[in-house]
Design a protein around this motif. Structure first.
Motif, PDB file in Angstrom:
ATOM      1  N   GLY A  62      64.067 -59.293   1.629  1.00 12.45           N
ATOM      2  CA  GLY A  62      64.048 -58.476   0.410  1.00 12.45           C
ATOM      3  C   GLY A  62      62.648 -58.116  -0.043  1.00 12.45           C
ATOM      4  N   PHE A  63      61.644 -58.789   0.485  1.00 17.18           N
ATOM      5  CA  PHE A  63      60.255 -58.490   0.127  1.00 17.18           C
ATOM      6  C   PHE A  63      59.471 -58.320   1.416  1.00 17.18           C
ATOM      7  N   ASP A  64      58.603 -57.288   1.461  1.00 21.43           N
ATOM      8  CA  ASP A  64      57.778 -57.162   2.665  1.00 21.43           C
ATOM      9  C   ASP A  64      56.284 -57.159   2.363  1.00 21.43           C
ATOM     10  N   TYR A  65      55.874 -56.646   1.168  1.00 23.79           N
ATOM     11  CA  TYR A  65      54.454 -56.554   0.842  1.00 23.79           C
ATOM     12  C   TYR A  65      54.375 -56.515  -0.672  1.00 23.79           C
ATOM     13  N   SER A  66      53.470 -57.287  -1.281  1.00 24.45           N
ATOM     14  CA  SER A  66      53.544 -57.536  -2.724  1.00 24.45           C
ATOM     15  C   SER A  66      53.233 -56.329  -3.605  1.00 24.45           C
ATOM     16  N   ARG A  67      52.654 -55.250  -3.048  1.00 20.16           N
ATOM     17  CA  ARG A  67      52.531 -54.034  -3.871  1.00 20.16           C
ATOM     18  C   ARG A  67      53.911 -53.408  -4.079  1.00 20.16           C
ATOM     19  N   CYS A  68      54.734 -53.450  -3.022  1.00 14.69           N
ATOM     20  CA  CYS A  68      56.074 -52.838  -3.106  1.00 14.69           C
ATOM     21  C   CYS A  68      57.032 -53.707  -3.921  1.00 14.69           C
ATOM     22  N   GLY A  69      56.859 -55.016  -3.841  1.00  7.86           N
ATOM     23  CA  GLY A  69      57.762 -55.910  -4.567  1.00  7.86           C
ATOM     24  C   GLY A  69      57.299 -57.332  -4.394  1.00  7.86           C
ATOM     25  N   ASN A  70      57.409 -58.120  -5.461  1.00 10.29           N
ATOM     26  CA  ASN A  70      56.967 -59.520  -5.410  1.00 10.29           C
ATOM     27  C   ASN A  70      58.014 -60.357  -6.149  1.00 10.29           C
ATOM     28  N   PRO A  71      58.384 -61.522  -5.617  1.00 14.20           N
ATOM     29  CA  PRO A  71      59.487 -62.290  -6.209  1.00 14.20           C
ATOM     30  C   PRO A  71      59.248 -62.682  -7.666  1.00 14.20           C
ATOM     31  N   THR A  72      58.034 -63.070  -8.024  1.00  9.57           N
ATOM     32  CA  THR A  72      57.764 -63.465  -9.423  1.00  9.57           C
ATOM     33  C   THR A  72      57.836 -62.234 -10.323  1.00  9.57           C
TER      34      THR A  72
END
Ligand code: P1T
Length: 387
Positions: free
Chosen positions: A48-58
């Motif tokens: 569900g997450f690939d790179y923290s600019r696109c999405g980050n769990p926190t």
């Protein structure tokens, strides 16, 4: 678990929405996931997450929680309120026109006039406390109406529902900067607005220890475009700051009640003080839009603007004499702050614009904190008597 506003109150949702114990450890509190990148089991396959600019769990947990508190499904956390507005303006293109309220945080005026105007977007600044003036300002190419309510620093209000109706009749979006009220006291989406923005630097975080912004909408098409822009413009909030905002949301309700209670008491006191010419606070019956405040806000918040008798010398001696209040920009923290908009937050406004709006040299802005109200009142009484 769905923390639906129909079933749960604001304070319950502020503590729980979007959150559940971490499945890998049982940690009750959402972990701060600092990882830049996430493993793919095969190209394009991940959790569900690939790179923290696109999405980050926190960040995702915080975005779900704040969206829930505004009664919506989609939230986008930004590195600052200003980059949140920058992202919103990228919904537009050259040739488009925006009607904005005339009184607003000066950084937005600077952003519109010195950045987006160069990109071919035009702006009209209108006193939207009179809704009829919006009708007159709309043009065929108007795509967005941008408002703050109450405004920074003059505490003017706009009728969100009326402006939403007029904007929509002309095919424009209504975007609301809800920073001064927070979702606890005002929910613009429920009144017809399309998009809400906060400088989370202020009440959302509430402890004056980060810079942040957040955008919220319940419109799927808009959310899709904002998802694209969050990634393409890249103005996202760090995982650590998203964690701090998520933690702060848990006390948003109790903090807002304390800000509101202190500010109501202080505003009523200042109104009787001989050194004060005028007090602008929505909770006072003397506020020209008090009835509108009662209609669209469930509280009056912690921001007060006052005009002092005695002009700049009186202002300077007051600002030098405070002890509980700190002379500083910003607002919405647990500590009381005092500022002088003409020389601080609104210094970047051209002087003729500032004076025509009524941001005169004797204006002082108070962000009333959650200290004991007696200490807040004593501090200002002492400072007002100092000259
Ligand atoms: O500082 P930043 O997080 O980028 O937010 C900008 C902003 C947006 N909207 C409103 C209503 C604001 O008040 C602000 C920032 N305001 C101050 C710093 C201030 O002291 O008024």
């Amino acid at each position: 678990m769905s923390w639906s506003p129909d079933k749960f109150g604001f304070d319950t949702r502020a503590v729980h929405a979007g959150q559940s114990p971490d499945p890998s450890t049982g940690a009750v509190i959402t972990p701060i996931v600092l990882s830049t990148t996430f493993e793919h089991s095969s190209p394009g396959q991940h959790q569900g997450f690939d790179y923290s600019r696109c999405g980050n769990p926190t960040r995702a947990v915080y975005e779900e929680c704040i969206a829930n508190l505004e009664g919506a499904r989609f939230g986008f956390a930004n590195a600052s309120g200003t980059v949140g507005v920058t992202t919103i303006m990228h919904l537009l293109q050259s040739g488009d026109h925006v009607v904005a309220g005339d009184d607003m945080y000066a950084g937005m005026y600077r952003l519109f006039e010195q950045i987006f105007k160069k990109n071919g977007i035009s702006f009209s600044y209108v006193d939207l406390s009179d809704s009829k003036l919006l009708e007159a300002a709309m043009r065929p190419e108007t795509r967005m109406v941008w408002i703050e309510t109450p405004t920074n620093p003059l505490m003017k209000m706009v009728d969100i529902r009326e402006l939403a109706d007029i904007s929509h009749a002309h095919g424009a979006l209504l975007a609301v900067d809800n920073t001064f009220m927070s979702p606890y006291f005002q929910q613009p989406l429920a009144l017809g607005a399309d998009l809400v923005m906060h400088s989370s630097t202020k009440y959302i975080n509430g402890h004056s220890d980060l810079i942040g912004g957040v955008l919220i909408t319940d419109n799927e098409e808009l959310a899709e475009r904002l998802t694209f822009l969050a990634n393409a413009v890249g103005g996202i909030q760090s995982a650590f700051d998203a964690y701090l905002c998520l933690r702060s949301l848990k006390t948003l309700g109790i903090r807002m009640r304390a800000h509101d209670s202190n500010a109501r008491t202080l505003a009523a006191h200042l109104e009787t003080h001989p050194a004060v010419e005028r007090v602008m606070y929505p909770g006072l019956t003397s506020h020209p839009q008090h009835d509108l405040a009662l209609k669209q806000m469930s509280g009056m918040g912690g921001m007060i603007s006052i005009f002092l008798k005695g002009g700049l010398p009186a202002v300077n001696s007051m600002l030098k004499s405070v002890k509980v209040f700190t002379l500083a920009e910003s607002l919405g923290g647990v500590e009381s702050l005092i500022s002088h908009p003409p020389t601080m937050t609104h210094l970047s406004l051209p002087e003729d614009v500032r004076l025509s709006l009524g941001i005169t040299d004797n204006l002082v802005r108070l962000s009333v904190g959650i200290e004991n109200v007696e200490d807040i009142i004593d501090d200002l009484d002492r400072a007002l008597d100092a000259h």
